[in-house]
Design a protein around this motif. Structure first.
Motif, PDB file in Angstrom:
ATOM      1  N   ALA A 156      32.296  35.856  66.070  1.00  0.00           N
ATOM      2  CA  ALA A 156      33.035  36.736  65.152  1.00  0.00           C
ATOM      3  C   ALA A 156      33.989  37.681  65.881  1.00  0.00           C
ATOM      4  O   ALA A 156      35.153  37.808  65.468  1.00  0.00           O
ATOM      5  CB  ALA A 156      32.059  37.511  64.272  1.00  0.00           C
ATOM      6  N   PRO A 157      33.586  38.351  66.963  1.00  0.00           N
ATOM      7  CA  PRO A 157      34.537  39.227  67.669  1.00  0.00           C
ATOM      8  C   PRO A 157      35.734  38.475  68.226  1.00  0.00           C
ATOM      9  O   PRO A 157      36.854  39.014  68.263  1.00  0.00           O
ATOM     10  CB  PRO A 157      33.696  39.843  68.791  1.00  0.00           C
ATOM     11  N   GLN A 158      35.539  37.236  68.662  1.00  0.00           N
ATOM     12  CA  GLN A 158      36.659  36.452  69.179  1.00  0.00           C
ATOM     13  C   GLN A 158      37.647  36.115  68.067  1.00  0.00           C
ATOM     14  O   GLN A 158      38.866  36.169  68.272  1.00  0.00           O
ATOM     15  CB  GLN A 158      36.137  35.173  69.836  1.00  0.00           C
ATOM     16  N   LEU A 159      37.129  35.769  66.894  1.00  0.00           N
ATOM     17  CA  LEU A 159      38.017  35.492  65.766  1.00  0.00           C
ATOM     18  C   LEU A 159      38.739  36.757  65.317  1.00  0.00           C
ATOM     19  O   LEU A 159      39.935  36.732  64.997  1.00  0.00           O
ATOM     20  CB  LEU A 159      37.209  34.903  64.606  1.00  0.00           C
ATOM     21  N   GLN A 160      38.016  37.865  65.316  1.00  0.00           N
ATOM     22  CA  GLN A 160      38.633  39.132  64.915  1.00  0.00           C
ATOM     23  C   GLN A 160      39.745  39.531  65.883  1.00  0.00           C
ATOM     24  O   GLN A 160      40.773  40.086  65.474  1.00  0.00           O
ATOM     25  CB  GLN A 160      37.555  40.203  64.808  1.00  0.00           C
ATOM     26  N   ALA A 161      39.563  39.231  67.176  1.00  0.00           N
ATOM     27  CA  ALA A 161      40.603  39.524  68.159  1.00  0.00           C
ATOM     28  C   ALA A 161      41.861  38.685  67.931  1.00  0.00           C
ATOM     29  O   ALA A 161      42.957  39.078  68.343  1.00  0.00           O
ATOM     30  CB  ALA A 161      40.067  39.283  69.573  1.00  0.00           C
ATOM     31  N   LEU A 162      41.694  37.538  67.272  1.00  0.00           N
ATOM     32  CA  LEU A 162      42.832  36.687  66.934  1.00  0.00           C
ATOM     33  C   LEU A 162      43.480  37.097  65.614  1.00  0.00           C
ATOM     34  O   LEU A 162      44.465  36.482  65.191  1.00  0.00           O
ATOM     35  CB  LEU A 162      42.383  35.224  66.834  1.00  0.00           C
ATOM     36  N   GLY A 163      42.910  38.104  64.966  1.00  0.00           N
ATOM     37  CA  GLY A 163      43.449  38.555  63.691  1.00  0.00           C
ATOM     38  C   GLY A 163      42.803  37.909  62.487  1.00  0.00           C
ATOM     39  O   GLY A 163      43.314  38.026  61.373  1.00  0.00           O
TER      40      GLY A 163
END
Length: 277
Positions: free
Chosen positions: A73-80
């Motif tokens: 989830a944090p990786q996806l959130q970092a991608l917007g």
């Protein structure tokens, strides 16, 4: 489990979808990840808009067997892409939970990432290098010749083989393919051709059923959107779910989810439609 439908529907709607449109037929979505929303670290066209429009009414169901929801989830959130962990159903993580539920006391040989190994230990599973009752094969990026030899040794002694998913590859950045769990499985089967493997991920029903439970919707009200006819479409049809496909294939309904949101087309419910393109 609390339904995601407690969230209010978005205020803005696409222009006048017809009654036959997938937009009006669907109350919730089950979304694929790789090749549908992202490709490696690239966000695909329309992914952000799709998640915004369907906020509170979607679940991402992926054959990803490297991450847990908490690490992805944090990786996806970092991608917007603001996808909360509760909206992620991942093959590797679900496979670990499946074993913890059905085989909590059986020694497990685990070919997996550090994130999945940590989850297995957190759930109290006993991880071993030999004399296992179960071997679980996931997308282990450190899988080696020695690992292959260990797996063959265990299976030769009658150990049960579980596999997170049978995908050979998934779409990577710049159009390149990324090797998947199924490629490792093929190496095992090349050495032990008669080995029986239980596949847990798509197109099998386990991940889809978890997604439906989290949505809190009946099958006929949910549409699966993915890029792979052999996993997304087949899995959808097997459970009576409608589906649509995106990507470069001639079988796709649109090149990406952005273009799909502009198309007032009905969901598909039969696999023969896939084979006909």
């Amino acid at each position: 489990m609390t339904s995601l439908l407690s969230a209010a529907p978005p205020s803005s709607q696409p222009d006048a979808p017809s009654d036959a449109s997938w937009l009006s037929q669907s109350l919730g979505l089950i979304l694929d990840l790789d090749g549908t929303l992202i490709r490696g670290d690239e966000v695909l066209p329309g992914a952000k808009e799709l998640l915004h429009y369907w906020e509170g009414r979607y679940i991402v169901v992926s054959n990803n067997s490297t991450h847990t929801a908490q690490t992805l989830a944090p990786q996806l959130q970092a991608l917007g892409l603001p996808v909360p962990p509760a909206n992620l159903v991942l093959a590797g993580e679900q496979a670990i939970h499946h074993i913890a539920c059905r085989y909590p006391h059986n020694p497990l040989m685990l070919c997996a990432s550090q994130a999945l190994r940590a989850l297995a230990m957190e759930l109290g599973l006993t991880l071993v290098e030999r004399n296992a009752d179960i071997v679980l094969l996931t997308r282990d990026r450190h899988f080696s010749y020695d690992t292959l030899q260990q797996v063959i040794r265990e299976l030769s002694q009658g150990t049960t083989l579980l596999v997170s998913n049978a995908d050979l590859t998934h779409p990577g950045p710049q159009g390149l393919l990324t090797p998947e769990t199924g490629a490792l499985l093929q190496a095992v089967l090349a050495c032990i051709p008669g080995a029986q493997a239980e596949i847990l991920g798509k197109p099998q029903s386990m991940l889809f059923r978890e997604g439906l439970q989290r949505l809190g919707l009946h099958n006929e009200h949910v549409t699966v959107i993915g890029d792979n006819a052999a996993t997304d479409a087949l899995g959808a049809v097997s459970l009576g779910l409608g589906y649509l496909l995106v990507g470069p294939s001639s079988q796709a309904d649109a090149p990406d989810v952005g273009a799909l949101m502009l198309r007032n087309i009905p969901v598909r419910r039969h696999l023969h439609e896939v084979s006909q393109g």
